[in-house]
Write a protein that holds these residues in place. Structure first.
Motif, PDB file in Angstrom:
ATOM      1  N   GLU A  64       0.831  -1.202   0.000  1.00 53.07           N
ATOM      2  CA  GLU A  64       0.000   0.000   0.000  1.00 53.07           C
ATOM      3  C   GLU A  64       0.870   1.259   0.000  1.00 53.07           C
ATOM      4  O   GLU A  64       0.567   2.247  -0.668  1.00 53.07           O
ATOM      5  N   ARG A  67       2.016   1.749  -3.480  1.00 53.91           N
ATOM      6  CA  ARG A  67       0.941   2.231  -4.348  1.00 53.91           C
ATOM      7  C   ARG A  67       0.696   3.723  -4.149  1.00 53.91           C
ATOM      8  O   ARG A  67       0.527   4.473  -5.112  1.00 53.91           O
ATOM      9  N   LEU A  68       0.702   4.168  -2.905  1.00 58.28           N
ATOM     10  CA  LEU A  68       0.414   5.568  -2.623  1.00 58.28           C
ATOM     11  C   LEU A  68       1.546   6.480  -3.074  1.00 58.28           C
ATOM     12  O   LEU A  68       1.310   7.546  -3.643  1.00 58.28           O
ATOM     13  N   THR A  69       2.791   6.084  -2.826  1.00 59.30           N
ATOM     14  CA  THR A  69       3.905   6.916  -3.275  1.00 59.30           C
ATOM     15  C   THR A  69       3.982   6.940  -4.792  1.00 59.30           C
ATOM     16  O   THR A  69       4.381   7.943  -5.383  1.00 59.30           O
ATOM     17  N   ALA A  71       1.510   7.067  -6.694  1.00 55.74           N
ATOM     18  CA  ALA A  71       0.494   8.021  -7.126  1.00 55.74           C
ATOM     19  C   ALA A  71       0.889   9.461  -6.819  1.00 55.74           C
ATOM     20  O   ALA A  71       0.117  10.380  -7.070  1.00 55.74           O
ATOM     21  N   ILE A  73       1.802  10.689  -3.719  1.00 53.73           N
ATOM     22  CA  ILE A  73       1.555  11.125  -2.343  1.00 53.73           C
ATOM     23  C   ILE A  73       2.884  11.155  -1.595  1.00 53.73           C
ATOM     24  O   ILE A  73       3.677  10.213  -1.684  1.00 53.73           O
ATOM     25  N   GLU A  77       2.845  11.096   4.359  1.00 52.96           N
ATOM     26  CA  GLU A  77       1.397  10.920   4.327  1.00 52.96           C
ATOM     27  C   GLU A  77       1.032   9.504   3.891  1.00 52.96           C
ATOM     28  O   GLU A  77       0.082   8.906   4.406  1.00 52.96           O
ATOM     29  N   ALA A  78       1.793   8.972   2.916  1.00 58.22           N
ATOM     30  CA  ALA A  78       1.520   7.615   2.461  1.00 58.22           C
ATOM     31  C   ALA A  78       1.721   6.608   3.578  1.00 58.22           C
ATOM     32  O   ALA A  78       0.953   5.651   3.724  1.00 58.22           O
ATOM     33  N   ALA A  81      -1.277   6.534   5.920  1.00 63.99           N
ATOM     34  CA  ALA A  81      -2.419   5.826   5.345  1.00 63.99           C
ATOM     35  C   ALA A  81      -2.179   4.323   5.331  1.00 63.99           C
ATOM     36  O   ALA A  81      -3.085   3.528   5.601  1.00 63.99           O
ATOM     37  N   ALA A  82      -0.943   3.919   4.992  1.00 70.33           N
ATOM     38  CA  ALA A  82      -0.635   2.492   4.937  1.00 70.33           C
ATOM     39  C   ALA A  82      -0.719   1.865   6.328  1.00 70.33           C
ATOM     40  O   ALA A  82      -1.224   0.752   6.497  1.00 70.33           O
ATOM     41  N   GLN A 152      -2.917   4.722 -13.195  1.00 74.68           N
ATOM     42  CA  GLN A 152      -2.152   5.947 -13.343  1.00 74.68           C
ATOM     43  C   GLN A 152      -2.194   6.465 -14.784  1.00 74.68           C
ATOM     44  O   GLN A 152      -2.274   7.677 -15.012  1.00 74.68           O
TER      45      GLN A 152
END
Length: 339
Positions: A64, A67-69, A71, A73, A77-78, A81-82, A152
């Protein structure tokens, strides 16, 4: 440093090593250790005297994070969330003594440097200074995360349009993967194939969505073709879709079009222009380009010729008398719309 343990002698619940997880995610072991130290994204339990092992829950948390980084983020912050998936609290920041590199050059934080830190696993891609969306796309491709790649691609085309997306995100990512493939032997072929397939599928969707409902076009079409022996079609596919968005009729012939077939198509269709793509000097053929430019078509007494555009790095940088030489997708669009 983690030394691999024999995984066959351990139950699945024991988890995987840092090195194995790093290879799976397409990041370096150093990156995983940094995330653990900075954000607490490490194994939840650690056996005394044993190497760290990542359970399925730990792996899901780091996936996760990737995936967030990817995108775009920020890592901090990522990580929050993870970690929220597991209910773990974030660790308190560890104070680090300030230091300055030689000549008082301030070093960049590790989490905003290149997205693929140099590692012994060879997972780094030579991306350079590019948009964060390009870095995120490359991260997802190296992880072979097809879902993230497609998400993406769809998002950046919706946000920036096809031309900006191609020139500033897709093309740099493809070039970086291609350079890595050439320098790493047979490695990374799967990454290039995955990325190319999804880019092609996305671009074709744009082309189909932009095509008019009627079969009648207002002007003669533009023929797009790779020269004989040339298999790289993605740049032509991008140009084809961009022209469709602008209401310009096209006839896409694809890769490695034989000279006779190309000439026959010009005579039958009567195109306003012919775009010939060459990726390398070994496929570029000026005699073929001049032959296409001299091919006449139309009714007797009013026969005419097509403009020919030499597209791609294979043609070199110099201008060719009687032939148009666009420098990129945007330049080709300006030339063709001007015709």
């Amino acid at each position: 440093m983690d030394v691999s343990e024999p995984e066959a002698d351990l139950p699945p619940s024991a988890g995987v090593t840092t090195g194995s997880l790093a290879r799976r995610l397409g990041v370096s072991p150093t990156t995983l250790r940094s995330w653990d130290r900075r954000y607490g994204l490490g194994p939840a339990t650690r056996a005394q005297g044993r190497h760290r092992r990542w359970t399925p829950e730990d792996v899901a948390m780091v996936v996760e994070m990737c995936r967030l980084t990817a995108a775009g983020i920020p890592p901090g912050e990522a990580a929050k969330a993870a970690k929220a998936q597991t209910g773990r609290p974030l660790p308190q920041p560890v104070p680090v003594a300030p230091s300055r590199p030689p000549n008082h050059v301030v070093a960049a934080p590790a989490d905003i440097m290149e997205p693929f830190p140099a590692s012994r696993s060879g997972s780094g891609l030579p991306l350079g200074n590019v948009r964060h969306e390009c870095k995120g796309l490359a991260r997802a491709a190296v992880r072979l995360d097809a879902v993230a790649v497609q998400e993406q691609l769809t998002a950046v085309i919706r946000a920036y349009g096809l031309v900006v997306t191609w020139e500033e995100i897709l093309s740099p990512a493809l070039q970086a993967v291609g350079r890595k493939w050439q320098s790493a032997g047979e490695r990374y072929v799967e990454v290039e194939h995955l990325l190319s397939w999804h880019i092609s599928a996305t671009i074709r969707h744009v082309c189909v969505a932009a095509a008019p409902g009627q079969r009648e076009w207002k002007s003669a079409p533009v023929i797009l073709a790779c020269v004989p022996g040339e298999q790289h079609t993605l740049p032509l596919e991008a140009l084809n879709a961009a022209l469709a968005e602008r209401g310009v009729a096209t006839l896409m012939l694809g890769s490695a079009v034989p000279a006779d077939a190309l000439t026959a198509a010009v005579q039958r269709v009567g195109p306003s222009a012919v775009v010939l793509w060459s990726q390398s000097g070994s496929t570029a053929s000026l005699p073929l380009a001049h032959h296409v430019a001299s091919t006449r078509w139309g009714i007797r007494g009013a026969r005419t010729q097509s403009h020919v555009l030499l597209a791609g790095p294979g043609w070199g940088r110099g201008q060719r008398p009687g032939l148009l030489r666009p420098r990129g997708l945007r330049d080709a669009l300006v030339m063709l719309e001007g015709l």
